[in-house]
Design an enzyme around this catalytic site. Structure first.
Site, short mmCIF file in Angstrom:
data_model
loop_
_atom_site.label_atom_id
_atom_site.label_comp_id
_atom_site.label_asym_id
_atom_site.label_seq_id
_atom_site.Cartn_x
_atom_site.Cartn_y
_atom_site.Cartn_z
N GLY A 10 -10.13 -9.41 2.63
CA GLY A 10 -11.55 -9.43 1.57
C GLY A 10 -11.09 -8.63 -0.07
O GLY A 10 -10.87 -9.43 -0.90
N GLU B 112 -1.05 -12.41 4.60
CA GLU B 112 -0.59 -11.60 4.68
C GLU B 112 0.32 -10.62 4.69
O GLU B 112 1.20 -10.43 5.62
CB GLU B 112 -1.91 -10.53 5.49
N CYS C 36 -7.93 -2.08 2.73
CA CYS C 36 -8.64 -3.36 3.66
C CYS C 36 -10.25 -4.11 3.42
O CYS C 36 -10.91 -3.11 3.72
CB CYS C 36 -8.20 -3.27 4.75
N ASN D 280 -11.57 -12.05 10.61
CA ASN D 280 -9.99 -11.15 10.26
C ASN D 280 -10.63 -10.51 10.99
O ASN D 280 -11.78 -8.88 10.86
CB ASN D 280 -10.24 -11.20 8.81
O1 ZDP Z 1 -2.12 -5.10 1.97
C1 ZDP Z 1 -2.08 -5.71 3.32
O2 ZDP Z 1 -1.18 -4.86 4.18
C2 ZDP Z 1 -2.86 -6.31 3.67
N1 ZDP Z 1 -2.06 -6.47 5.24
C3 ZDP Z 1 -4.42 -5.10 4.55
C4 ZDP Z 1 -4.87 -6.13 5.06
C5 ZDP Z 1 -5.89 -6.53 3.78
C6 ZDP Z 1 -7.07 -7.50 4.95
N2 ZDP Z 1 -7.11 -7.90 5.89
C7 ZDP Z 1 -8.82 -7.32 3.90
O3 ZDP Z 1 -9.45 -7.86 4.12
O4 ZDP Z 1 -8.11 -6.58 2.71
C8 ZDP Z 1 -7.55 -6.80 6.28
#
Ligand code: ZDP
Length: 282
Positions: free
Chosen positions: A224, A214, A73, A11
């Protein structure tokens, strides 16, 4: 503008030290710099900022590739913790980072003095449907409720980690049509702020196989906050223990839901790949 490319289980993020770089039009910059052909390429733009209150150490802002700004995130905050440590922006192993989802506390794990992983206190999950937010039902929590999408019915469990997650248990995570169903649920009218969508195959009471669509990013190799939300959903549906390994396309995360303080603890890697200069379009 100087940037550093990092990832947590694939990611991937473009890290910018906003102590040094003055940046305007963050939404536009996120779209340009996250573009995998016309930009640097990444699942998000992450800003390293000074904290706004003395009791905290730093502030993190993150922008999705579509320019939207999510609250939190999980993979990025592990990258953030390693970034500030490697650059001696702090000598603390455990730091308090302000996010739109509240203060999150990553702690570096070293082995023989070498960086090994980051264990993050992700705070408490929010389960009330109004906190997701979800406009579907009045009742408190949404656990195993039915959501109808294009004539298909899905049993959903909703969890917020500051950002919204819709968790669906499936028989075969790897074979599930994530790219087809994910966007339909992300943009479902009952999710006023849209939602991330996790498809979970329960391998056993200690292991989950996860695939994710996502919000504002599409399919990613790992999420995560999504792994935390999926562990909570598995526990609420009595499908797993309070400590699980979540297997993602990009690798594994360990998630613990503490009975003592109701907090989620996420442990996983963070890696720096390269750095460079990005020419901001006028
Ligand atoms: O909530 C959102 O819009 C997610 N796309 C944010 C990113 C979440 C992420 N992948 C994580 O690890 O929690 C970065």
């Amino acid at each position: 503008m100087k940037f550093t490319k990092m990832h947590g289980l694939g990611n991937d993020f473009i890290m910018v030290n906003a102590f040094e770089e003055g940046i305007e039009n963050l939404e536009g910059l996120a779209k340009d710099i996250c573009d995998r052909r016309f930009g640097v390429g990444g699942d998000g733009l992450v800003l390293i900022l000074p904290s706004e209150s003395d009791e905290n150490d730093f502030r993190m802002r993150i922008f999705n590739p579509d320019g939207s700004e999510p609250e939190m995130c999980g993979n990025a905050i592990r990258c953030f913790a390693k970034y500030i440590y490697d650059r001696e922006m702090t000598d603390k192993m455990k730091v308090r980072i302000e996010t739109l989802a509240g203060v999150i506390i990553p702690e570096l794990i070293l082995e023989d003095g070498e960086f090994k992983a980051v264990r993050v206190d992700m705070g408490q999950p929010r389960l009330r449907s109004k906190d997701i937010p979800f406009a579907g039902v009045e009742q408190q929590q949404v656990v195993g409720e039915t959501l109808e999408v294009d004539g298909e019915e899905y049993s959903i469990t909703l969890v917020s980690m500051g950002n919204p997650h819709c968790v669906i248990f499936v028989d075969d995570a790897d074979g599930f049509p994530v790219r087809e169903v994910g966007p339909k649920i992300e943009n479902h009218p009952l999710f006023p702020e849209k939602t991330n969508v996790e498809f979970i195959e329960v391998l056993n009471s200690k292991e989950l196989e996860m695939r994710v669509w996502e919000r504002g990013a599409g399919v990613t190799l790992a999420c995560g906050t999504g792994a935390c939300a999926s562990a909570v959903a598995a526990i609420l549906n009595e499908l797993s223990h309070r400590k699980v390994t979540v297997h993602l396309l990009g690798g594994d995360l360990t998630i613990e839901w503490s009975e003592d303080n109701d907090h989620l603890y996420m442990t996983g890697p963070a890696e720096e790949v390269f750095g460079g200069e990005f020419r901001i379009k006028n």
